[in-house]
Structures are given as structure tokens and as C-alpha cells.
Design a protein around this motif. Structure first.
Motif, PDB file in Angstrom:
ATOM      1  N   GLY A  34       8.803  -8.735  33.379  1.00  0.00           N
ATOM      2  CA  GLY A  34       7.920  -9.021  34.507  1.00  0.00           C
ATOM      3  C   GLY A  34       7.963 -10.505  34.776  1.00  0.00           C
ATOM      4  O   GLY A  34       8.758 -11.226  34.175  1.00  0.00           O
ATOM      5  N   GLN A  35       7.104 -10.962  35.662  1.00  0.00           N
ATOM      6  CA  GLN A  35       7.078 -12.395  35.948  1.00  0.00           C
ATOM      7  C   GLN A  35       6.403 -13.138  34.798  1.00  0.00           C
ATOM      8  O   GLN A  35       5.786 -12.539  33.935  1.00  0.00           O
ATOM      9  N   SER A  36       6.496 -14.459  34.808  1.00  0.00           N
ATOM     10  CA  SER A  36       6.196 -15.214  33.593  1.00  0.00           C
ATOM     11  C   SER A  36       4.947 -16.079  33.705  1.00  0.00           C
ATOM     12  O   SER A  36       4.299 -16.155  34.742  1.00  0.00           O
ATOM     13  N   HIS A  39       3.719 -18.717  36.486  1.00  0.00           N
ATOM     14  CA  HIS A  39       2.854 -18.441  37.636  1.00  0.00           C
ATOM     15  C   HIS A  39       1.456 -19.026  37.471  1.00  0.00           C
ATOM     16  O   HIS A  39       0.655 -18.995  38.386  1.00  0.00           O
ATOM     17  N   PHE A  40       1.176 -19.529  36.281  1.00  0.00           N
ATOM     18  CA  PHE A  40      -0.155 -20.103  36.010  1.00  0.00           C
ATOM     19  C   PHE A  40      -0.074 -21.590  35.748  1.00  0.00           C
ATOM     20  O   PHE A  40      -0.969 -22.208  35.189  1.00  0.00           O
ATOM     21  N   LEU A 274      15.402  -8.254  36.486  1.00  0.00           N
ATOM     22  CA  LEU A 274      13.941  -8.357  36.541  1.00  0.00           C
ATOM     23  C   LEU A 274      13.332  -6.961  36.521  1.00  0.00           C
ATOM     24  O   LEU A 274      13.826  -6.043  37.172  1.00  0.00           O
ATOM     25  N   GLY A 275      12.236  -6.831  35.783  1.00  0.00           N
ATOM     26  CA  GLY A 275      11.510  -5.563  35.781  1.00  0.00           C
ATOM     27  C   GLY A 275      12.071  -4.588  34.762  1.00  0.00           C
ATOM     28  O   GLY A 275      11.775  -3.403  34.810  1.00  0.00           O
ATOM     29  N   ASN A 277      12.610  -3.694  30.609  1.00  0.00           N
ATOM     30  CA  ASN A 277      11.955  -3.968  29.339  1.00  0.00           C
ATOM     31  C   ASN A 277      12.933  -3.751  28.203  1.00  0.00           C
ATOM     32  O   ASN A 277      13.493  -2.662  28.096  1.00  0.00           O
ATOM     33  N   ASN A 295      15.519   0.552  31.610  1.00  0.00           N
ATOM     34  CA  ASN A 295      16.288   0.958  32.791  1.00  0.00           C
ATOM     35  C   ASN A 295      17.739   1.300  32.487  1.00  0.00           C
ATOM     36  O   ASN A 295      18.348   2.110  33.163  1.00  0.00           O
ATOM     37  N   SER A 297      19.069   2.589  29.815  1.00  0.00           N
ATOM     38  CA  SER A 297      19.173   3.394  28.602  1.00  0.00           C
ATOM     39  C   SER A 297      20.520   4.116  28.583  1.00  0.00           C
ATOM     40  O   SER A 297      21.019   4.549  29.612  1.00  0.00           O
ATOM     41  N   PHE A 314       0.183 -13.249  26.057  1.00  0.00           N
ATOM     42  CA  PHE A 314       0.026 -13.061  27.491  1.00  0.00           C
ATOM     43  C   PHE A 314       1.189 -12.257  28.088  1.00  0.00           C
ATOM     44  O   PHE A 314       1.012 -11.417  28.950  1.00  0.00           O
ATOM     45  N   GLN A 316       3.307 -10.390  26.326  1.00  0.00           N
ATOM     46  CA  GLN A 316       3.630  -9.309  25.414  1.00  0.00           C
ATOM     47  C   GLN A 316       4.808  -9.615  24.506  1.00  0.00           C
ATOM     48  O   GLN A 316       5.459  -8.711  23.994  1.00  0.00           O
ATOM     49  N   GLU A 321      -2.864  -5.638  17.193  1.00  0.00           N
ATOM     50  CA  GLU A 321      -3.639  -4.424  16.978  1.00  0.00           C
ATOM     51  C   GLU A 321      -4.774  -4.811  16.048  1.00  0.00           C
ATOM     52  O   GLU A 321      -4.733  -5.886  15.451  1.00  0.00           O
ATOM     53  N   PRO A 322      -5.774  -3.944  15.887  1.00  0.00           N
ATOM     54  CA  PRO A 322      -6.920  -4.372  15.091  1.00  0.00           C
ATOM     55  C   PRO A 322      -6.531  -4.914  13.713  1.00  0.00           C
ATOM     56  O   PRO A 322      -7.195  -5.799  13.177  1.00  0.00           O
TER      57      PRO A 322
END
Ligand SMILES: Cc1cc2nc3c(=O)[nH]c(=O)nc-3n(C[C@H](O)[C@H](O)[C@H](O)COP(=O)(O)OP(=O)(O)OC[C@H]3O[C@@H](n4cnc5c(N)ncnc54)[C@H](O)[C@@H]3O)c2cc1C
Ligand code: SF4
Ligand code: SF4
Lengths: 423, 415
Positions: A34-36, A39-40, A274-275, A277, A295, A297, A314, A316, A321-322
Motif C-alpha cells: 500500500g502507500q507509505s 504520506h504523513f 503497488l497493491g 502483498n 497477486n 501467486s 504503522f 504492518q 499480538e497481545p
């Protein structure tokens, strides 16, 4: 498909590594789900703004005293100036103009009117060499009517501390009024999309009218989503000095950086997916042979070298996890305490230990698996452990410099292999 | 933890971190301030709708279902799916005659091909266009694609060369456009596949993939067609034939929209449903197939990435194959939406937005000064041809045209 290097993650660090490798003639692919975080982006990259609780003017001098696990300690203080120069050249070739130098921090103006130490700031923004001598005499702050992601009152309050008299003007244009029909979406990127051509001329006229005898105008950074050109155009028509101030995301300059770096990477012959995983990797002993994506595979994606640039929580790149913190793509070793109560500080403004978590690497940024460094997998950018981007003001620096260092090592190793083969 | 896992919905609604990245990549939001945008229409709105369906906002109809928001989202939220599911679930307005006509591509196709001459002439007449504009709300700027006098299926059954002599077999999902409007593409596909040793058969039964019906909320009809298609596909796959299509939208719909939007399970055959260029490129990449091209084929082309191709992540396949043609100069083109989105751009109320969305792309294509645009989607083809005047072809047609058939057959041991 076979590449020389496959980079997992296409944010700042993945792109910098990709561009550097592609410039040397390598066949490189970047896969990004995804985008990175760009963007922030505030408009500034930090190298090292704070250390030991002190604001720094000369970051390079402080690098020597960072802990051994810090990415900068792995790169080595002596290597940083050359890498930093390289970064500036790459940005310039991608069409991004920055000011600043690694040897000495400058100061960027924050939306609260404070001055924060910084390494590289995009030319659009307000900066100064010395907060007590800004050289600004009288300022006009402008904002667009209905634009809520920029708070001129805060900026004016901050600037008063620098004894800078400010007045404020609200501007509107028909093209901007139209955006107000959807008030929740009247944000920086939406405004940037309409600020071009004749609208810029109208905007310049409005700014000139509002500015009166001010020598500097501060406006929200909402110009030039895919190039600097509109900013240049606007500046050439505005009489006082026109400087931008960061606004709430989306960051227009961050998007510009992302778009430009990607475009440059593709011009150099790189392939950017892009897009998609990356879902897993296949190791043979300490060597990563191929990876699989959602995509593609069934298609084997092979490379001599792999770079893990998947960012932090942020993006991923790290997952929590807990009862554990882990790296979800390859299952690399992560340095984080098992005791959950040690992950976070009590108050949001406390030091947050989780900011420092990341994958474990050796000194050359080879990723560790069960304590053994992989032969051909490197980690760069925010996924690295050992630094605290917020506390230190080092996020951009770690991303850019670790990426260039790894790329440089891969290129050097390739050259060594070649001359060995020739011999 | 278990509690958490049980509460993650299939469309990842809970993963949304409200970062707003999706909103800046939505082509509709950029031109239409009346559209709430992906975040608001998708994960944000869904939280309200889950509480009370009354919160459904009719403006969701402006969504193109292009999935560009999903491609941009760093948290893997299936924003487009959330929006389309909401339209299906909550929009209770009846489907208009116009929408029914536009969506029933195979019914309309069957009617039209049987009297193609009259229909084509009529559809081209300004009078028909303004009548359709006024009475139906089909924008008069649009030209309907010409209907062919012979469907692709009937050509396959009556005139295609014997397909049983090839060592390998596959089934072709041709789609409505190839069948009724552009059978030449189907013939090109057969030519290309035969040259690399694949015999082509039709599916036992094929209906429209359903993309237009889904977009126009004719979900029951779409589901019926989907079940029938998956039944035929299963049969082909069980007999060892992968199912290959030349339209990126058909492939995307069958692979992803069937399970996500229509609840039609395809997990057992999903991997066997492939786009032609992806299928061929993989064979080439693995060294199992070799394509030999004519020396005299020279073209300056550019590749347009259809939105669904962007979502599939497969433009690399089409681009790699096109690049392998020695006589082709490939001009890079940034991926952006052409604005048509199937039947969307045909509707009078959408026409202006549709063209505004595509403007940037049209300008770039014109600027590129190419002989030909390559793209894997038939509605992108209509839109780009209408808006730029540049000819658009499916990569399969370009490959077939550039192919040295005899040399390729020899290289693959077919003759
Ligand atoms: C909100 C925010 C604001 C920031 N602002 C600044 C700033 O103003 N200045 C500064 O210097 N630093 C800032 N930082 C620090 C920032 O982390 C770095 O500057 C830098 O952008 C990190 O770049 P990166 O490439 O390492 O990671 P990211 O930018 O996070 O990129 C990682 C990429 O990897 C992709 N990815 C993740 N998993 C997979 C997978 N399995 N397969 C494929 N792709 C995957 C993601 O989609 C993403 O695009 C900020 C960080 C955040 C989170
Ligand atoms: S990009 Fe994804 S995570 Fe961000 S607001 Fe949109 S849906 Fe939510
Ligand atoms: S699917 Fe396309 S049109 Fe719909 S919200 Fe997402 S980006 Fe916008």
C-alpha cells in the motif's frame, strides 16, 4: 521472474535503495502492499535532532556516542557525510529540491510556530538557520476558507514568541469554494489538485492583496502534488517571500516525494508493484531463494538479494499480538521484550519503548533468523530496531541512510564478485 | 486474542486506522464533491450502517468500483467491497429500465447481433442518440460499440480450425464484448494459443461475467449467471483445461467479485482462472513457451493499466510480453482511471464526471504520440478511442499481429 534485487516495501527506504541500485544498472523490483508513511511527512527529514535530552546543532558529532545497536552506529559516523550527499543528489535527480546539510542542523517552522532541528527540508517550507534571527520582519498568515487542517491561531501564537508581528487573512477562490460542498474531504490533497494554471494566478493576486506590506507570507503546504512546478509558479507571482507550513495529513509534499521517487525509479528501469502483498519467503539455509505475493501467486519471484523495507507497526512491517511482537513476512528475529507491560510508556508523552522495537540485524544490516544472519536479506528503514524516530528526530535519516548503505554494499559486493570472476 | 480474531470481518473493516490515504487516490472524489469518498462511504459509513441501515447514503452510487482505494490502503481494508456490498444490501430503489438495458450485455448482444446492420445504423444515428438521451438517460456523446454480424461463439463452432490436434488444451472465457462486438480479438486469441500448442475450446455454457449487473444492483441475476459460469469452469478444470480470458474485468469479476460480492464460492478453481497475458507470460518466464515475432512489425505503443488490472497487479505480464516484441517502442504511461467504469460512463448523470476523471489520461496519451494504445479492458478501449481518437487494442491482438506464426509453432514443437 528473476531480479538482481527485490525490495519488499516501497516507502522512503525501499525507494531510496531501489533508486540507488537501479542507478548502478541493477535489475530491481519493489513490491509494496500500500502507500507509505511518506504520506504523513512533515516536509523535513530528521537526521538527529535530539540526543541525551539536548537539542543538537551538529548531529554528526553526537552519532559517535549512540549505542552500538543504533542504525547510525552500524553505518559508522565516518560514512554518513558521503551517504548524505548521495541522498541529496538522488532527490535532486528525482525532481525534489531540499535545503540542509548533515554537518549542521537547520530549523524548520512547525505548525505551532516552534523551530525544530532538521536535516533536509523541502524547499517549499519555512526554515531558518537560527531561530533567534529569522530575518522575517512582518508576516501575513493566510488560510483557505473552510480548510480545517491548518490552525493559523496556533502558528501566530508561536510566532509571537519570535517577536514577529503577524496578521491573518482568509482567502477563497471559486475552485476552492466548490470543494467545500464536501466539508469532510476538503483537505490538503484535494486543494492541491485544483491549484494549477489560472487558479494559481488568481491565488497569487489574492495573496498579494492580503499581504500588504508584509515581507513574508506563510501559507498551508497544499501546492504541488506531483511536482514543484506549481510552487515555483506561485512564488514567481507573489511579491513577498512565500513560505509553506505543514498541515495535517495528507501531506502534499510527502505525496510528491513518493510520486517523484517512484517515477524516477521506473525511469531507471525499475519495476514497482503497488497493491501487492508479500506473503512469505522460501529460505534454503541462511539464503532466501524466492518470495510469494498475493497477486502473483504461483509465480516464482527470485533474486540474488532481498531488502526488507516494510516499515514499522504503522505499515504492518511489524505486527503486535497481545503476547508477542513479530515480523510477519519472513519471520525475522525481532528485538522486543516478552513482557507486554514494558512495551508502552504510561502517558502518551512519555518515552514509548515500542518505537525502538524492530528486526535484529548484524552490522551490515543482514537480517537475523534464530540468531543467524541471512546471507542475502537486508533490512532498512523504519523496520530496524534500535532508534527512536520521534524522540531523536531521526526517522528520515535512518530510512534514507540505512537504505543507501545497504545498496552501496550490495553494489560493492556485486563488483567484487565480477572482478573475482574475471580474475 | 481469539476474541479479536473472531471479530475481524472478511473485508478487514476493523483494520482501518483512519489514515485517509485512500481518499487521495479516489478518482471520483477528485472531480465530484458530492461523493463522500472511500473512507466515508466505506469503513466509516459501514460502522453507522451496521447500527442502522437508515444511514445508507444514496451517493454511494457514484463509486466506480475501481478499487484504486484498496490498492493504496496500507492496512488492506477492502474498501471497494464494503461500498459495493452496502449498495447491494441497503439500496432498495428499483433498477431502472435504462440500467437493466445497460447491464444485460448478453441479452442485448443476442438481440443486436441477429440484426446487426439495422442496430448498428440506428445506434449511430443522431436521432436515436438524442432519443436515448432524453428517454433513457444514456448520454448522447456515447457511441455504442458496433455489433458484429456473427458472434464469436458461432465462428468457433462453425469456422475455427480443428482444435483437437494440439497437444494441450484450454477453455476460453470470451466475455460479451468478444462475442458480440469484437470477435476479431477472440480469433486472435485462438491464433496465438494455437501457435504455442494450445487447442482452444468454449466453455460448456458461458454467461456474462456479471460485472455490469453487479454495478447496476441486479444481484440475483448476476448470482445466477455466476453459478452457471463457475459450474462450467469447474467442469473444464476437472478435465484438465485452465480457463483463460482476454478481459481483465471478466477475470477480476470471476476470481474476486464472485466470492466477495455474490457469495459464490470459487476457491477450488480460482487459481485456474487466468488472464491471457498472465498465462502466457508465466509460460514464457518459465521457459516452457517461446514467442517468435515478425521482423517487419513496427509500432510505437503505450500500455494503459485498467483499474481492475491495477487491482489484480498483473500489468507486468502484459507489459513484459509487449516489451518482448522487438519492433515495439513502449512509451511508459502512468496508471490512472479512464473514467468509464463499464456502464457508469454511459449514464447521462455521470458523463461529465466520467470525462473529467479521464482527462489527465487522455492528455497523456495524446502527448505520447503513439500509433496504438494497448489495454486489457474493453470498456477502457471504448472510452480511450472516443476521447483521444487513438486506436486501442488488446495486447493479445498486438501479439497475434506481430507473431511469426510458423516460426513460433516450430519453436514450440507444434509443427
Ligand atoms: C505517521 C508518520 C509520520 C512520520 N513523519 C516523518 C517526518 O515528517 N519526517 C521524518 O523524518 N520521519 C517521519 N516518520 C518516520 C518514518 O517512519 C520514516 O521517515 C520513513 O518514512 C520510513 O520509511 P520506510 O520506507 O522505512 O517505511 P514505510 O514508509 O512505512 O513504508 C513501508 C512500506 O512497506 C509496505 N509493506 C508492508 N508490508 C508489506 C508486505 N508484506 N508486502 C509488501 N509491502 C509491504 C507498506 O505498504 C509501505 O508502503 C513518520 C512516520 C510515521 C508513521
Ligand atoms: S487507507 Fe485504509 S486504513 Fe487508511 S483510512 Fe482508508 S481504509 Fe482506512
Ligand atoms: S472503488 Fe474507486 S471510486 Fe469507489 S471509493 Fe474506491 S477509489 Fe473511489
Amino acid at each position: 521472474m528473476k531480479y538482481d534485487t527485490i525490495i519488499i516495501g516501497g516507502g522512503l527506504s525501499g525507494l531510496m535503495a531501489g533508486v540507488k541500485l537501479a542507478r548502478s544498472g541493477s535489475k530491481v523490483a519493489i513490491i509494496s502492499s500500500g502507500q507509505s508513511a511518506l504520506h504523513f511527512y512533515s516536509g523535513s527529514f530528521g537526521l538527529l535532532g535530539h540526543a541525551g535530552g539536548k537539542e543538537l546543532l551538529h548531529p554528526l558529532e553526537a552519532i559517535g556516542s549512540l549505542p552500538a545497536g543504533h542504525p547510525y552506529s552500524k553505518i559508522g559516523a565516518e560514512s554518513i557525510p558521503a551517504l548524505a550527499d548521495d541522498a541529496k543528489r538522488i532527490f535532486a535527480d528525482a525532481g525534489l529540491t531540499f535545503i540542509g546539510d548533515a554537518s549542521k542542523n537547520h530549523f524548520r517552522l512547525t505548525p505551532l510556530g516552534l523551530c525544530e532541528p532538521s536535516w533536509l527540508t523541502m524547499d517549499d517550507y519555512a526554515t531558518c538557520e537560527n531561530p533567534s534571527e529569522t530575518g522575517w520582519r512582518k508576516a501575513t498568515i493566510i488560510n483557505f476558507k473552510g480548510f480545517l487542517d491548518f490552525l493559523p491561531g496556533f502558528l501566530a501564537d508561536g510566532l509571537k514568541k519570535h517577536d514577529l508581528p503577524c496578521n491573518y487573512a482568509e482567502i477563497t477562490l471559486p475552485a476552492i469554494e466548490r470543494l467545500r460542498r464536501n466539508s469532510s474531504e476538503m483537505r490538503a490533497a484535494a486543494i492541491a489538485k485544483v491549484l494549477k494554471g489560472p487558479v494559481l494566478e488568481m491565488l497569487a493576486a489574492e495573496i498579494n492583496r492580503a499581504a500588504g506590506d508584509s515581507d513574508v507570507v506563510f501559507m498551508p503546504a497544499v501546492v504541488g502534488i506531483d511536482s514543484e512546478q506549481p510552487v515555483r509558479e506561485l512564488r514567481s507571482m507573489v511579491i513577498p517571500k512565500l513560505l509553506c507550513v505543514p498541515v495535517l495529513p495528507m501531506s502534499v509534499c510527502g505525496m510528491r516525494s513518493q510520486i517523484r521517487l517512484r517515477r524516477y525509479f521506473e525511469q531507471l528501469g525499475g519495476t514497482y508493484f503497488l497493491g501487492d502483498n508479500v506473503t512469505r519467503g522460501y529460505m534454503e539455509g541462511p539464503v532466501l531463494k524466492e518470495i510469494e505475493t498475493a497477486n502473483l501467486s504461483g509465480m516464482s519471484l527470485q533474486a540474488d538479494n532481498f531488502i526488507l523495507a516494510t516499515g514499522s507497526f504503522f505499515s504492518q512491517g511489524l505486527a503486535a499480538e497481545p503476547d508477542r511482537i513479530y515480523e510477519p513476512v519472513l519471520g525475522a528475529d525481532v528485538e522486543a521484550p516478552a513482557d507486554r507491560s514494558l512495551w508502552c510508556g504510561k502517558s502518551i508523552f512519555d518515552n514509548q519503548p515500542y518505537m525502538q522495537f524492530g528486526v535484529v540485524t548484524d552490522r551490515d544490516f543482514h537480517v537475523m533468523f534464530n540468531g543467524v544472519p541471512a546471507g542475502n536479506v537486508y533490512a532498512v528503514g523504519a523496520i530496524l530496531g534500535g532508534s527512536n524516530p520521534i524522540r531523536e528526530g531521526s526517522g528520515g535519516g535512518v530510512a534514507i541512510l540505512s537504505a543507501l548503505q545497504v545498496a552501496r554494499n550490495i553494489i560493492a559486493a556485486g563488483r567484487a564478485d565480477m572482478s573475482e570472476a574475471q580474475a | 486474542m481469539e476474541y479479536q480474531i473472531k471479530n475481524i470481518s472478511p473485508n478487514n473493516l476493523e483494520q482501518c486506522i483512519k489514515c485517509t490515504i485512500c481518499t487521495v487516490y479516489c478518482p471520483v472524489l477528485a472531480v465530484n464533491p458530492d461523493y463522500p469518498g472511500p473512507k466515508q462511504a466505506g469503513p466509516d459509513g459501514e460502522r453507522y450502517r451496521l447500527k442502522n441501515p437508515e444511514f445508507y447514503d444514496a451517493a454511494l452510487k457514484y463509486c466506480l468500483n475501481c478499487k484504486r482505494c484498496e490498492v493504496a490502503c496500507p492496512s488492506n481494508v477492502k474498501i471497494g467491497d464494503i461500498i459495493q456490498t452496502a449498495r447491494i444490501r441497503y439500496d432498495k430503489r428499483p433498477v431502472s429500465l435504462r440500467d437493466r438495458m445497460l447491464a444485460s450485455t448478453d441479452f442485448m448482444g443476442k438481440m443486436a447481433t441477429s440484426m446487426s446492420f439495422i442496430v448498428n445504423t440506428a445506434l449511430r444515428m443522431p436521432l436515436t442518440k438524442s432519443v436515448m438521451d432524453l428517454t433513457l438517460g444514456i448520454d448522447h456523446h456515447r457511441s455504442f460499440p458496433a455489433y458484429s454480424s456473427e458472434t464469436f461463439e458461432s465462428w468457433m463452432r462453425r469456422k475455427a480450425p480443428d482444435q483437437s490436434r494440439f497437444p494441450r488444451r484450454l477453455s476460453y472465457f470470451h466475455g460479451c464484448f468478444v462475442n458480440y462486438n469484437n470477435p476479431a480479438l477472440g480469433r486472435d486469441f485462438v491464433k496465438l494459443m494455437n501457435a504455442i500448442g494450445y487447442g482452444v475450446s468454449l466453455l460448456e455454457k458461458e454467461r456474462c461475467c456479471g460485472v455490469a449487473k453487479i454495478a447496476n444492483k441486479m444481484v440475483d441475476e448476476a448470482r445466477r449467471d455466476a453459478r452457471l459460469n463457475i459450474g462450467s469452469i469447474r467442469k473444464a478444470v476437472s478435465q484438465g483445461r485452465p480457463v483463460i480470458a482476454t478481459s481483465s474485468t471478466c477475470v477480476f469479476t470471476i476470481r474476486d467479485e464472485y466470492p466477495h460480492l455474490l457469495d459464490v464460492d470459487n476457491a477450488d478453481v480460482r487459481d485456474s482462472i487466468q488472464l491471457a497475458t498472465a498465462f502466457i507470460n508465466r509460460l514464457v518466464d518459465e521457459g516452457r513457451v517461446k514467442l517468435v515475432f515478425r521482423k517487419d512489425y513496427r509500432r510505437r505503443i503505450t500500455y494503459h493499466t485498467p483499474c481492475h488490472m491495477q487491482k489484480l497487479g498483473w500489468s507486468i505480464h502484459s507489459v513484459s510480453l509487449l516489451r518482448s516484441i522487438p519492433g515495439i517502442t513502449l512509451v511508459p504511461l502512468e496508471s490512472s482511471c479512464c473514467g468509464i467504469a463499464g456502464t457508469y460512463g454511459f449514464k447521462k448523470e455521470n458523463y461529465a464526471y466520467s470525462q473529467a476523471i479521464g482527462r489527465e489520461l487522455f492528455d497523456r496519451i495524446i502527448e505520447a504520440g503513439v500509433d496504438l494504445v494497448a489495454t486489457d479492458c474493453e470498456t477502457c478501449k471504448m472510452q480511450i478511442e472516443m476521447s483521444t481518437g487513438v486506436k486501442v487494442e488488446n495486447p493479445v491482438t498486438i501479439l497475434a499481429e506481430a507473431l511469426d506464426v510458423e516460426a513460433t509453432m516450430k519453436a514450440n514443437g507444434v509443427i
